[in-house]
Design a protein around this motif. Structure first.
Motif, PDB file in Angstrom:
ATOM      1  N   UNK A  94      80.251 -72.340 -49.242  1.00  0.00           N
ATOM      2  CA  UNK A  94      80.853 -72.823 -47.996  1.00  0.00           C
ATOM      3  C   UNK A  94      81.685 -71.739 -47.323  1.00  0.00           C
ATOM      4  N   UNK A  95      82.450 -70.977 -48.109  1.00  0.00           N
ATOM      5  CA  UNK A  95      83.276 -69.922 -47.538  1.00  0.00           C
ATOM      6  C   UNK A  95      82.417 -68.811 -46.928  1.00  0.00           C
ATOM      7  N   UNK A  96      81.395 -68.390 -47.653  1.00  0.00           N
ATOM      8  CA  UNK A  96      80.524 -67.340 -47.133  1.00  0.00           C
ATOM      9  C   UNK A  96      79.755 -67.802 -45.898  1.00  0.00           C
ATOM     10  N   UNK A  97      79.292 -69.046 -45.917  1.00  0.00           N
ATOM     11  CA  UNK A  97      78.557 -69.530 -44.745  1.00  0.00           C
ATOM     12  C   UNK A  97      79.485 -69.628 -43.532  1.00  0.00           C
ATOM     13  N   UNK A  98      80.758 -69.983 -43.748  1.00  0.00           N
ATOM     14  CA  UNK A  98      81.709 -70.010 -42.639  1.00  0.00           C
ATOM     15  C   UNK A  98      81.946 -68.607 -42.093  1.00  0.00           C
ATOM     16  N   UNK A  99      82.101 -67.618 -42.981  1.00  0.00           N
ATOM     17  CA  UNK A  99      82.312 -66.241 -42.526  1.00  0.00           C
ATOM     18  C   UNK A  99      81.103 -65.716 -41.751  1.00  0.00           C
ATOM     19  N   UNK A 100      79.902 -66.015 -42.241  1.00  0.00           N
ATOM     20  CA  UNK A 100      78.699 -65.575 -41.532  1.00  0.00           C
ATOM     21  C   UNK A 100      78.598 -66.298 -40.188  1.00  0.00           C
ATOM     22  N   UNK A 101      78.945 -67.591 -40.163  1.00  0.00           N
ATOM     23  CA  UNK A 101      78.938 -68.351 -38.911  1.00  0.00           C
ATOM     24  C   UNK A 101      79.902 -67.727 -37.910  1.00  0.00           C
ATOM     25  N   UNK A 102      81.097 -67.391 -38.360  1.00  0.00           N
ATOM     26  CA  UNK A 102      82.082 -66.785 -37.474  1.00  0.00           C
ATOM     27  C   UNK A 102      81.574 -65.437 -36.961  1.00  0.00           C
ATOM     28  N   UNK A 103      80.941 -64.656 -37.835  1.00  0.00           N
ATOM     29  CA  UNK A 103      80.377 -63.369 -37.422  1.00  0.00           C
ATOM     30  C   UNK A 103      79.330 -63.575 -36.324  1.00  0.00           C
ATOM     31  N   UNK A 104      78.422 -64.525 -36.508  1.00  0.00           N
ATOM     32  CA  UNK A 104      77.391 -64.766 -35.508  1.00  0.00           C
ATOM     33  C   UNK A 104      77.976 -65.349 -34.218  1.00  0.00           C
ATOM     34  N   UNK A 105      79.040 -66.142 -34.329  1.00  0.00           N
ATOM     35  CA  UNK A 105      79.707 -66.667 -33.133  1.00  0.00           C
ATOM     36  C   UNK A 105      80.305 -65.523 -32.321  1.00  0.00           C
ATOM     37  N   UNK A 106      81.012 -64.612 -33.015  1.00  0.00           N
ATOM     38  CA  UNK A 106      81.599 -63.459 -32.328  1.00  0.00           C
ATOM     39  C   UNK A 106      80.501 -62.606 -31.713  1.00  0.00           C
ATOM     40  N   UNK A 107      79.415 -62.402 -32.442  1.00  0.00           N
ATOM     41  CA  UNK A 107      78.280 -61.655 -31.918  1.00  0.00           C
ATOM     42  C   UNK A 107      77.714 -62.327 -30.670  1.00  0.00           C
ATOM     43  N   UNK A 108      77.573 -63.643 -30.704  1.00  0.00           N
ATOM     44  CA  UNK A 108      77.069 -64.391 -29.544  1.00  0.00           C
ATOM     45  C   UNK A 108      77.996 -64.248 -28.350  1.00  0.00           C
ATOM     46  N   UNK A 109      79.326 -64.408 -28.582  1.00  0.00           N
ATOM     47  CA  UNK A 109      80.280 -64.345 -27.468  1.00  0.00           C
ATOM     48  C   UNK A 109      80.385 -62.941 -26.884  1.00  0.00           C
ATOM     49  N   UNK A 110      80.455 -61.927 -27.740  1.00  0.00           N
ATOM     50  CA  UNK A 110      80.710 -60.570 -27.256  1.00  0.00           C
ATOM     51  C   UNK A 110      79.447 -59.845 -26.807  1.00  0.00           C
ATOM     52  N   UNK A 111      78.351 -59.984 -27.537  1.00  0.00           N
ATOM     53  CA  UNK A 111      77.155 -59.207 -27.228  1.00  0.00           C
ATOM     54  C   UNK A 111      76.226 -59.959 -26.286  1.00  0.00           C
ATOM     55  N   UNK A 112      75.911 -61.199 -26.619  1.00  0.00           N
ATOM     56  CA  UNK A 112      74.938 -61.938 -25.828  1.00  0.00           C
ATOM     57  C   UNK A 112      75.543 -62.402 -24.501  1.00  0.00           C
ATOM     58  N   UNK A 113      76.731 -63.037 -24.575  1.00  0.00           N
ATOM     59  CA  UNK A 113      77.353 -63.527 -23.342  1.00  0.00           C
ATOM     60  C   UNK A 113      78.239 -62.497 -22.665  1.00  0.00           C
ATOM     61  N   UNK A 114      78.725 -61.517 -23.403  1.00  0.00           N
ATOM     62  CA  UNK A 114      79.625 -60.486 -22.900  1.00  0.00           C
ATOM     63  C   UNK A 114      80.868 -61.102 -22.252  1.00  0.00           C
ATOM     64  N   UNK A 115      81.495 -62.042 -22.985  1.00  0.00           N
ATOM     65  CA  UNK A 115      82.719 -62.699 -22.516  1.00  0.00           C
ATOM     66  C   UNK A 115      83.805 -62.570 -23.571  1.00  0.00           C
ATOM     67  N   UNK A 116      84.955 -63.097 -23.245  1.00  0.00           N
ATOM     68  CA  UNK A 116      86.087 -63.085 -24.167  1.00  0.00           C
ATOM     69  C   UNK A 116      85.833 -64.056 -25.319  1.00  0.00           C
TER      70      UNK A 116
END
Length: 154
Positions: A94-116
């Motif tokens: 559960x902890x690792x899946x949360x960390x990977x989820x957070x990583x992909x969320x940050x990747x989605x927000x910063x790289x794909x959407x290019x927003x804050x």
């Protein structure tokens, strides 16, 4: 004097009295830490007072957290000591899946959407929460599938 004795609260023969005294101390400690945290939030964040006005509350909260951590470590009542091997593995997944989820969320927000990273507006908050929930469900499902595949191989 050993460290274990230094951090002990009660020295009674009757177990009921010992438990009641420890319960009253823990309730008092939680209440004091909660009041200090509320003071820290209200004066430090909402009222935007200078550090000199709320530093004592910060010291109390940090001291309480450190004391509880030390106390639990000496009593061996931390999560790692109490859980069975299967429960530890599940919590790690559960902890690792949360960390990977957070990583992909940050990747989605910063790289794909290019927003804050911090959403602005109701639509952006709703979209961010939904994307995070979907990513979490996918990552948790994948981690369960992968862990079961490794269990079958061993």
């Amino acid at each position: 004097m050993s460290l274990r004795k230094l951090f002990s609260i009660a020295e009674y023969d009757d177990e009921r009295i010992k438990v009641l005294e420890q319960k009253s101390y823990s309730e008092a400690g939680i209440l004091i830490a909660l009041l200090a945290f509320i003071d820290l939030v209200v004066r430090g964040i909402f009222m935007d007072r200078p550090l000199s006005e709320w530093v004592l509350s910060l010291i109390l909260v940090v001291t309480y957290i450190i004391y509880v951590f030390i106390r639990q470590s000496f009593m061996k009542i931390t999560k790692d000591h109490l859980l069975e091997k299967e429960e530890k593995r599940k919590n790690n997944i559960e902890e690792y899946s949360f960390l990977v989820t957070f990583f992909f969320y940050v990747l989605w927000k910063k790289v794909i959407q290019d927003t804050s990273l911090i959403p602005s507006g109701v639509y952006d908050w709703t979209l961010s929460i939904l994307v995070f929930i979907v990513l979490a469900a996918i990552m948790y499902g994948l981690s369960i599938i992968i862990s079961k595949a490794f269990q079958k191989n061993t």
